[in-house]
Scaffold this active site. Structure first.
Site, PDB file in Angstrom:
ATOM      1  N   ASP A 349      40.184  36.102  35.750  1.00 21.59           N
ATOM      2  CA  ASP A 349      40.226  36.155  37.115  1.00 21.59           C
ATOM      3  C   ASP A 349      39.897  34.921  37.780  1.00 21.59           C
ATOM      4  O   ASP A 349      39.069  34.111  37.388  1.00 21.59           O
ATOM      5  CB  ASP A 349      39.051  37.581  37.444  1.00 21.59           C
ATOM      6  CG  ASP A 349      39.224  37.842  38.680  1.00 21.59           C
ATOM      7  OD1 ASP A 349      39.609  37.349  39.704  1.00 21.59           O
ATOM      8  OD2 ASP A 349      38.923  39.218  38.720  1.00 21.59           O
ATOM      9  N   ARG A 351      39.861  34.900  41.252  1.00 18.07           N
ATOM     10  CA  ARG A 351      39.568  35.188  42.596  1.00 18.07           C
ATOM     11  C   ARG A 351      38.108  34.720  42.990  1.00 18.07           C
ATOM     12  O   ARG A 351      37.884  34.491  44.200  1.00 18.07           O
ATOM     13  CB  ARG A 351      39.195  36.895  42.904  1.00 18.07           C
ATOM     14  CG  ARG A 351      40.883  37.469  42.966  1.00 18.07           C
ATOM     15  CD  ARG A 351      40.678  38.783  42.938  1.00 18.07           C
ATOM     16  NE  ARG A 351      40.015  39.409  41.808  1.00 18.07           N
ATOM     17  CZ  ARG A 351      39.803  40.868  41.638  1.00 18.07           C
ATOM     18  NH1 ARG A 351      39.988  41.626  42.828  1.00 18.07           N
ATOM     19  NH2 ARG A 351      39.391  41.268  40.543  1.00 18.07           N
TER      20      ARG A 351
END
Ligand SMILES: [Zn+2]
Length: 438
Positions: A349, A351
């Protein structure tokens, strides 16, 4: 920072242009004025986190008069490249300046005490919506200052909300929800404005490392990152956020008013096109339903939508991962869900929710009574930034598409919030996703 090859007060070097004008209609300057070394005059100072707009000073990312620039990069995030294309094609005059008549915000946001804390907000300009008022003198004096935030009002109409009306879960009130199923919202568009020392601190690295890696990983796109340590603010070429407010925006800052909120990361495939491999759109529309109900109960609702497609890995990577998941031996299983992403992208990830709470602080939020999210990363980032979270609202099971069961099981096993049972290792090995072509 000591990366300056030239002294800070040396004049900006001018370099003869070797390329021909892009179009016969494009007036092309004969010289490129490099901004990689300080011009020494004309730029207004920025004092990040100052208590008033006047003390803070305007963010000037103009390409018109480079000696006025006090930031690295330019406005509009990734759309700055389209602006360059428009200029290259002769469709846009370089010297065009925005006429801001009648563009003022429809709702006043702030100022709030958080705006004057240089550590609470590091990735947006709290004064970005009110530059026409706050810096009228500078605009009058010829500085090209542009808003980085715009606030307007809208009706949003979603089939899921109309369905909820028809099934009686939602009732129209003519104020927050019309009889036709339109939700009445205030919406806010936010472009990223990064205070580099603050961003570095959030990510636990030095400012020098952050500057150098941003420079290198964008292919050397912004030399000022490494040559202009006097410029501490960067307008990165990435997407920002859109905030949807259900109810009175001023209520967001009042902890006695119940706030229902979701922070949502972009997923074009599901949010817009209804792909059933993930829960993004069901989560988003469920949150909107909760926000409308919250406003109708005398509270206020908020959806903050961040442009971070495919866990900020981009949609090409995301689709590659889908294929890898569905073609693997044993089929699409939850126990391999994160591993397949890591194989393709190198990380699970990207983000990194570290900057996400900034917009919440900008809105004056100190307490979220009902957080519509199962993400532990979002929860940790919000609470870690000093915002209290009351209840966490999970997505109802009946809203989860069958093919998205893989993602849900994997996330619950990885520690995402669930009020129900966490699937065990055997459960995670069961293929639940459709194969390709079926
Ligand atoms: Zn999705």
């Amino acid at each position: 920072m000591s990366a300056d090859a030239l002294s800070a007060d040396s004049p900006s070097p001018e370099v003869p242009v070797a390329v021909a004008p892009a179009s016969p209609n494009t007036p092309h300057p004969r010289h490129i004025r490099l901004t990689s070394h300080s011009g020494g005059f004309g730029a207004l100072p920025i004092v990040w986190g100052a208590a008033t707009a006047r003390e803070r000073g305007p963010v000037v990312g103009t390409t018109l008069n480079v000696s006025n620039r006090n930031v690295i990069g330019t406005h509009s995030g990734s759309y700055s490249v389209y602006r360059a294309l428009a200029v290259a094609a002769g469709a846009l005059k370089r010297e065009h300046r925005a006429d801001l008549t009648n563009t003022a915000p429809t709702d006043i946001i702030g100022p709030y005490p958080q705006w004057a804390d240089p550590e609470k907000i590091v990735s947006m300009d709290p004064w970005g919506a009110v530059i026409a008022d706050a810096y009228a003198t500078e605009l009058e004096a010829g500085y090209d200052i542009r808003p980085t935030i715009a606030v307007t009002q809208a009706h949003v109409i979603l089939p899921e909300v109309i369905d909820a009306l028809q099934k009686g879960r939602l009732q129209p009130d003519g104020r927050f929800l019309t009889a036709g199923g339109a939700a009445v919202v205030t919406k806010v568009a936010v472009e990223p404005v990064w205070y580099l020392p603050g961003v570095a601190k959030r990510f636990g690295c030095t400012e020098a490392v952050l500057r150098r890696v941003l420079f290198e990983e964008t292919g050397g796109m912004y030399p000022e990152l490494v040559t202009r340590s006097d410029l501490e603010v960067f307008l990165p070429p990435i997407g920002g956020q859109t905030v949807y407010i259900f109810g009175n925006p001023r209520d967001l800052a009042d902890p006695s008013v119940t706030l229902t909120a979701r922070v949502h990361d972009e997923c074009n495939g599901s949010d817009v096109f209804g792909s059933d491999i993930c829960t993004c759109r069901p989560y988003l529309t469920h949150a909107i339903e909760e926000c409308i109900q919250g406003a109708q109960r005398g509270g206020v609702g908020l959806v903050s939508y961040s442009r971070k497609e495919g866990r900020a890995l981009g949609e090409v990577t995301k689709f590659l991962v889908y294929n890898a998941r569905k073609r693997q031996v044993g089929g699409d299983t939850a126990d391999q869900y994160f591993a397949r992403t890591e194989c393709v992208a190198g990380v699970q990830d990207m983000r990194f929710q570290e900057l996400m709470p900034d917009v919440l602080h900008w809105l004056g939020i100190t307490r979220i009574h009902r957080l519509v999210s199962m993400s532990n990363m979002k929860y940790d980032a919000i609470t870690g930034s000093g915002i209290e979270v009351g209840e966490r609202i999970n997505i109802p099971d009946e809203l989860i598409p069958a093919d998205a069961r893989v993602e849900m099981d994997a996330k619950m096993a990885a520690g995402y919030f669930t009020p129900g049972a966490v699937p065990d290792a055997e459960e995670l090995k069961i293929a639940k996703g459709r194969g390709l072509g079926s």
